[in-house]
Design an enzyme around this catalytic site. Structure first.
Site, PDB file in Angstrom:
ATOM      1  N   LYS A 148      14.563  29.577  -3.266  1.00  0.00           N
ATOM      2  CA  LYS A 148      15.282  30.846  -3.395  1.00  0.00           C
ATOM      3  C   LYS A 148      16.319  31.072  -2.309  1.00  0.00           C
ATOM      4  O   LYS A 148      17.106  32.008  -2.391  1.00  0.00           O
ATOM      5  CB  LYS A 148      14.293  31.985  -3.462  1.00  0.00           C
ATOM      6  CG  LYS A 148      13.406  31.849  -4.691  1.00  0.00           C
ATOM      7  CD  LYS A 148      12.776  33.135  -5.092  1.00  0.00           C
ATOM      8  CE  LYS A 148      12.092  33.026  -6.428  1.00  0.00           C
ATOM      9  NZ  LYS A 148      10.938  32.109  -6.415  1.00  0.00           N
TER      10      LYS A 148
HETATM   11  C1  LIG Z   1      10.340  31.787  -7.561  1.00  0.00           C
HETATM   12  C2  LIG Z   1       9.654  30.491  -7.610  1.00  0.00           C
HETATM   13  C3  LIG Z   1       9.452  29.812  -8.813  1.00  0.00           C
HETATM   14  C4  LIG Z   1       9.846  30.412 -10.147  1.00  0.00           C
HETATM   15  O1  LIG Z   1      11.237  30.513 -10.303  1.00  0.00           O
HETATM   16  P1  LIG Z   1      11.840  31.472 -11.439  1.00  0.00           P
HETATM   17  O2  LIG Z   1      13.307  31.411 -11.247  1.00  0.00           O
HETATM   18  O3  LIG Z   1      11.289  32.831 -11.158  1.00  0.00           O
HETATM   19  O4  LIG Z   1      11.382  30.953 -12.739  1.00  0.00           O
HETATM   20  C5  LIG Z   1       8.874  28.563  -8.788  1.00  0.00           C
HETATM   21  N1  LIG Z   1       8.481  28.004  -7.623  1.00  0.00           N
HETATM   22  C6  LIG Z   1       8.637  28.628  -6.446  1.00  0.00           C
HETATM   23  C7  LIG Z   1       8.154  27.975  -5.222  1.00  0.00           C
HETATM   24  C8  LIG Z   1       9.244  29.880  -6.388  1.00  0.00           C
HETATM   25  O5  LIG Z   1       9.401  30.500  -5.223  1.00  0.00           O
END
Ligand SMILES: *Cc1c(COP(=O)(O)O)cnc(C)c1O
Length: 434
Positions: A108
């Site tokens: 993220k």
């Molecule tokens: C947020 C997250 C996800 C999921 O991603 P989305 O875009 O919400 O589908 C998967 N793995 C990790 C480690 C995350 O932080």
């Protein structure tokens, strides 16, 4: 480039306005009015281009002139200022694209850094302070806190489910202070997301505060996630055979960004939505019925989402045509026990340590490749295993080595305000504190 609301009841807006508003007034998600088509030469030249050249070229049409080119180039450069290596995992057909080399050790960071810099740029022209309100299932909060820390003109309030995020995740979102505030909600992620949505539709709050969202519903956070897929293809050696890409999915922002990249010309053979027990999408692909559920807690907590916000964008990409969607997307659900076994097996056989989210993606890809043995795939390794040390230690019987970046944060003191999952309490807090 203009953006329209998927609820079709609000006027079209520029990238700037979509990024500042987060969600359209009619509560719809913004979607690009047209999908840029990339030149074949650009795709062919990916291996020769730098990360920032690729990023700038991909993002420029989406930003649509609301940020000058030189500023945008720098934003992209700062946003992608760490490696995204594609590494072989097993002996031949599975690779991992490691997306955890950013400051908060999960994927993220790119979206949060890009968005914070865009909002910081737009805030310079605004007389009013912007308040970013965000719900996190674990990793968003840390990435948003890090990305927005000390950005002038922006206040950040993070809601997270008490007791449901890992210790590293909690420290990342509760220890920075300054313009970052953490609300510890006595409930689950869906409660946090509901409170945030309620805040956006509350008139008193709208009048007193300039609220926006930093969840992946915000186009400034969602769209730059496309870059991962370009970086994957940049490193993909098997030119004649595009990869199958397995994406550990919760709110479906990341995978939807990948499918958008594919729609603009990036060669991807197939996508896999890899889900934990929160499997509303895999069930939809199987049965044609879309039935959101309450989220259940799993060891891949960042994917504990019962009602994935971004799935409407996936449907839009495919004109709501289920058959076309199924041609490009398969869904798998992987339970916690299988996730644990996968971490253990992959570590024992290949000395590669997956985190629980990556393990869900790996298992889903393995199941898919059993059906299509001639294909090759990439799993997005979305977080560093150290973010989930308890699960990993319990599975492997040995502790995970703690990188320096995290060791420092673990010693810092947590600052959070505990609230019940009650909108009136949140509202009072926002009116008093901001
Ligand atoms: C947020 C997250 C996800 C999921 O991603 P989305 O875009 O919400 O589908 C998967 N793995 C990790 C480690 C995350 O932080």
């Amino acid at each position: 480039m203009n953006y329209f609301s998927l609820n079709k009841q609000s006027p079209n807006v520029s990238f700037r306005d979509a990024a500042i508003q987060g969600q359209a007034p009619d509560k719809g998600l913004y979607f690009p009015g047209s999908i840029p088509q990339l030149e074949e030469s650009f795709i062919r030249d990916l291996p020769k281009l730098s990360k920032e050249e690729i990023g700038f070229h991909v993002m420029k049409p989406y930003v649509g002139g609301t940020i000058p080119d030189d500023v945008l180039f720098n934003i992209v450069k700062e946003t992608t200022d760490f490696p995204f290596p594609l590494v072989p995992v097993n002996s031949g057909n599975i690779y991992a694209l490691e997306l955890f080399h950013g400051p908060t050790l999960a994927f993220k960071d790119v979206g949060a850094r890009f968005m914070s810099r865009c909002l910081g740029y737009f805030a310079r022209e605004n007389s009013r302070k912007v308040t970013v309100l965000v719900a996190t299932s674990g990793d968003t909060g840390g990435a948003v806190a890090d990305g927005f820390h000390n950005v002038p003109g922006v206040e950040v309030v993070i809601l997270y489910p008490s007791g449901r995020v890992s210790p590293v995740q909690e420290k990342q979102l509760t220890t920075l202070g300054d313009n970052i505030r953490a609300l510890e909600v006595e409930g689950n992620f869906d409660d946090c997301q509901r409170l945030v949505k309620q805040a956006f539709s509350d008139e008193t709050l709208q009048q007193s505060l300039f609220l926006t969202s930093a969840n992946s519903i915000n186009v400034a956070r969602w769209l730059p996630q496309q870059l991962y897929y370009f970086y994957a293809l940049q490193q993909w050696q098997d030119i004649g055979q595009p990869p199958v890409i397995s994406v550990p999915s919760g709110n479906f922002g990341n995978i939807c960004a990948g499918m958008l990249a594919q729609a603009s010309g990036l060669p991807v053979k197939h996508f896999i939505a890899a889900c934990n027990a929160n499997d509303v999408v895999p069930r939809f692909l199987q049965t044609g019925f879309y039935k959101p559920e309450h989220a259940v807690a799993t060891i891949s907590n960042a994917m504990d989402v019962g009602s994935p916000s971004n799935f409407v964008r996936v449907l839009e990409l495919f004109n709501n045509n289920l058959d076309e969607l199924k041609f490009s997307l398969s869904g798998y659900t992987v339970d916690d026990n299988t996730t644990r076994d996968t971490i253990c097996d992959v570590y024992t056989q290949f000395q590669y340590l997956l985190d629980p989210h990556g393990a869900v993606g790996y298992k889903a890809l393995e199941l898919y490749l059993e059906q299509f043995p001639e294909r090759k795939g990439i799993v997005l390794e979305t977080a560093h295993p150290v973010k989930f040390p308890d699960s990993i230690e319990a599975i492997l019987g040995e502790p995970v080595a703690i990188p320096e970046a995290v060791a420092g944060i673990m010693k810092k003191e947590k600052h959070s305000t505990v609230i019940p999952p009650d909108f009136e309490v949140l509202k009072e807090y926002l009116l008093k504190q901001i």
